[in-house]
Design a protein around this motif. Structure first.
Motif: not given
Length: 790
Positions: A620-623, A640-644, A766-767
């Motif tokens: 949730k809140k990650r895409y 919400g992912l690693e990039t941000v 993980p990515i």
């Protein structure tokens, strides 16, 4: 004789008690310059249940200034009230304390005289002044009315100081009001040439520094003082310098001093009130405007917004270089000091921060320099409207923090998709307030009525009056203002309206607010749940799948790939049918007009919804998604992912962006992963391995657990102590470190070899493991093939 009118804008306001009552002082910017306005003889007013008359008279028998007057008002408990009028506000506060000791509640005693005077006249910031002697420097008791369109052309000055490690002021730089000025402690070195692009004045001691600063402000008379960490650092150290010199720091208009107040809840945090001048800290102002940066240091923000930073950009060596310049090259130190001022000015101009702050103040009624303050803004705007509906406000602190439902979040369906439409409701919670008439006094009146047609039923057996309410009308006024601001291209004003409308829902859900009631906030959030479920049902009835939803947004899979024009046509059809559906449904079920409005937000050509790590459940809140504009330009969007996230390394962020781009385009990715891992292991990506994390407490507060950033910070400061340098991290801050074979080490002190396997397992894997299974790939296979080469 016609009384002259002037347009004005309130810069600062204050109050003081006199023998004749409270006196309100306003400094107002007008077309003719700043004017001081004094409103005299103001009585302070609060309210009390009429049943407490005898008790109040007993407490106040020795104070003839206390007057009790029956009023056509009542409490939320339906008790009739008396107006309690006293000559001075401090007398009111003392009376409130005495009554509280006897269990008697004095309502609205916390409202200051300046706020009371302005709010009851519906004056926020823009004001119209009627005064016969309008040219006088001080206007006494003019007639004031709400203004609207007038915005002053303000004079700014950007202020910055340089100090020793112990906080002793070395120099003061000022940029603004047509001046570029630096005052420097000491004498010029032999051979120093006077700079030709700014004024540099040397002084013999720090008392002369303060005197020069006072004189500059008196002569150039700015309206606004801007800076970076202006109040908590620069002004506080200048005040301490003045105090040690036996001088008064007179930065206010009329040679007035700064009024300092301690924050009630934050240790070592202060407020500074400067009569006639508005102090604006750039960090707080950006945050209040919803700007977000990985770091709010001047170096980081200026690099991101302006593409350049401070003249000394290494925080580790900055103090040593300042010391060197002070003792060896004062002109270079002055130039560095002034450059920081210029960066702050350019950041304000780039972001239109001052425009936003002026517009926000005119919307909220709060002072221009006020950061946060959504509860105070709600109070300022709601109370006078509530009084006209016959109610006084509840006491502060009357409620406990009871729980209530949060926003609706739909279970997601993980995977990679073609053509995802995102529709979202325009200001969903404010539109619920308008549509269903959610309101504090509306709830009171609705629960009292016995006529079911006179109220609107809400969740949890609540009912809201159809006729007695304030908040829906206030939201409608803000909504209209926002729409007009958007049409006029006034982005700062539009943003101010949007933030305030959304903040009001949070106020109803805050236990610190006087109007907190779990039933109120639940009536909004639970209605939001109903709206999103119904929206999903309508979408699925159209033959599409809703794969995710979050508070006010719904993500719709169209089933196959569509071009932009076709996707837009589908979105337009859905929007039209959903909005028409709400209009019909709410009119039929509640006989109310719908202000719910769903809009098209985004079409993702390709979209990825991950699973929760180590789980098959959707997150949730990650895409992430790929958007293509009308010109065919692609943009990757991450939420919400690693990039941000600021706690992931540049290595991971670049890897995620490049990997996702290849997968979204359908391009091969095996060789990319292999080469990326090879380059990392061979040291070609060492500059991207730096962690940058925040120390959220003092170093000595970490006793039970020692996260890597704390270990690195302790190592750095132990080295600083041994070498006689200033310790950087004892009170928190940001630390940059890398993971080595001997654990975390600060960047500036790394001695050990980098632990590349750490980065492989904790940053890259993980990515890759999140997205590769969706396209039949396996990171461990690719990495094991790569490992055979080492």
């Amino acid at each position: 004789m016609t009384t002259p009118l002037q347009n004005g804008y309130i810069l600062t306001r204050n109050w003081r008690d006199t023998k004749d009552g409270s006196e309100v002082e306003l400094w107002v910017a007008t077309e003719a310059g700043a004017r001081r306005i004094v409103i005299t003889g103001q009585r302070s007013v609060a309210f009390v249940a009429a049943s407490a008359r005898d008790a109040i008279e007993a407490v106040a028998r020795n104070d003839a200034s206390v007057e009790l007057t029956p009023l056509p008002l009542k409490t939320f408990g339906q008790d009739p009230v008396l107006g309690v009028y006293v000559r001075g506000y401090r007398t009111m506060l003392a009376l409130e304390k005495q009554l509280a000791e006897r269990g008697i509640a004095l309502h609205e005693a916390d409202i200051r005289p300046d706020d009371r005077y302005l709010m009851e006249r519906f004056i926020t910031a823009a004001v119209t002044i009627e005064a016969e002697d309008g040219d006088a420097a001080t206007l006494v008791n003019p007639r004031l009315r709400p203004g609207d369109a007038y915005r002053p052309s303000l004079k700014w000055v950007s202020l910055d100081i340089e100090t020793s490690a112990e906080g002793e002021v070395y120099s003061i730089a000022l940029e603004g009001c047509g001046q570029r000025q630096v005052y420097m402690l000491g004498r010029p070195q032999d051979g120093d040439a006077a700079p030709d692009d700014f004024d540099l004045v040397y002084v013999d001691d720090r008392s002369q520094l303060i005197t020069a600063l006072n004189n500059w402000f008196r002569h150039y008379d700015p309206d606004v003082i801007i800076g970076w960490n202006l109040i908590q650092f620069d002004l506080r150290l200048l005040q301490a310098c003045a105090d040690r010199s036996g001088l008064v720091l007179t930065l206010g208009r009329g040679g007035t001093s700064i009024d300092w107040r301690d924050h009630r809840r934050r240790d070592n945090y202060v407020f500074a009130s400067i009569p006639g001048r508005v102090p604006i800290d750039g960090i707080e102002a950006l945050r209040s405007g919803s700007w977000s940066f990985a770091s709010f240091s001047l170096e980081a923000v200026s690099q991101e917004l302006l593409g350049e930073g401070k003249d000394i950009d290494d925080p580790y060596s900055r103090m040593a270089e300042i010391e060197r310049r002070f003792h060896e090259d004062k002109v270079a130190l002055a130039r560095y000091n002034l450059h920081d001022c210029e960066l702050v000015t350019r950041i304000f101009e780039k972001t239109r921060l001052m425009d936003f702050l002026l517009e926000r103040a005119n919307v909220t009624g709060l002072q221009v320099d006020r950061s946060g303050g959504s509860i105070a803004a709600f109070t300022y705007l709601y109370l006078p409207r509530m009084h006209r509906e016959g109610y006084v406000a509840p006491r502060m602190g009357r409620s406990t923090g009871e729980s209530y439902p949060g926003g609706f979040v739909m279970d997601s369906r993980p995977g990679i998709y073609d053509s995802i439409l995102v529709l979202d409701y325009k200001s969903l919670y404010p539109s619920i307030i308008r549509t269903f008439l959610v309101d504090p006094i509306g709830l009171v009146e609705g629960m009292l009525t016995t006529d079911p047609t006179a109220s609107i039923p809400g969740p949890l057996y609540t009912r809201f009056s159809r006729t007695t309410h304030c908040l829906p009308g206030l939201i409608a006024q803000l909504w209209t203002g926002r729409d007009k601001a958007k049409r006029d291209g006034n982005t700062p004003l539009s943003q101010a309206f949007k933030l305030l409308m959304n903040a009001f829902t949070g106020v109803l859900g805050s236990p610190d607010a006087r109007f907190f009631d779990p039933r109120l906030i639940s009536a909004i959030t639970l209605r939001g749940h109903e709206i999103m479920r119904q929206t999903r049902a309508w979408v699925e009835a159209e033959g599409y799948d809703a794969i995710y939803g979050d508070t006010d947004s719904i993500f719709i899979w169209l089933g196959r790939r569509y071009g932009e024009a076709d996707a837009q046509a589908i979105a337009d059809g859905l929007v039209s049918r959903i909005n028409a559906g709400w209009a019909a449904k709410l009119k039929a079920e509640f006989d109310i007009d719908s202000f719910l409005e769903i809009e098209f937000d985004t079409h993702y050509q390709r979209f990825f919804m991950p699973t929760i790590r180590n789980s098959e459940m959707g997150s949730k809140k990650r895409y992430a998604g790929l958007v293509v504009d009308d010109d065919g330009k692609e943009e990757l969007v991450f939420r919400g992912l690693e990039t941000v996230r600021s706690d992931w390394t540049p290595l991971a962020k670049r890897f995620q962006q490049d990997l996702f781009r290849r997968i979204f385009r359908g391009e091969p990715y095996d060789d990319f992963i292999k080469s990326y891992v090879r380059d990392m292991r061979e040291g070609r990506l060492d500059g991207q391995l730096v962690y940058r994390k925040r120390l959220r407490g003092k170093l000595d507060s970490y006793d039970r657990t020692t996260p890597p950033q704390v270990r690195a910070a302790r190592m750095a400061d132990e080295h600083n102590a041994r070498t006689g340098r200033q310790q950087q991290y004892q009170n928190g801050g940001w630390i940059r470190y890398v993971m080595t074979l001997n654990g975390p080490e600060p960047v500036e002190l790394r001695r050990s070899s980098i632990d590349y396997e750490h980065y492989l397992e904790h940053q890259l894997r993980p990515i890759a493991d999140a997205i590769l299974p969706q396209v039949g790939g396996r990171f461990d296979v690719l990495v094991s093939q790569q490992s055979e080469l080492f």
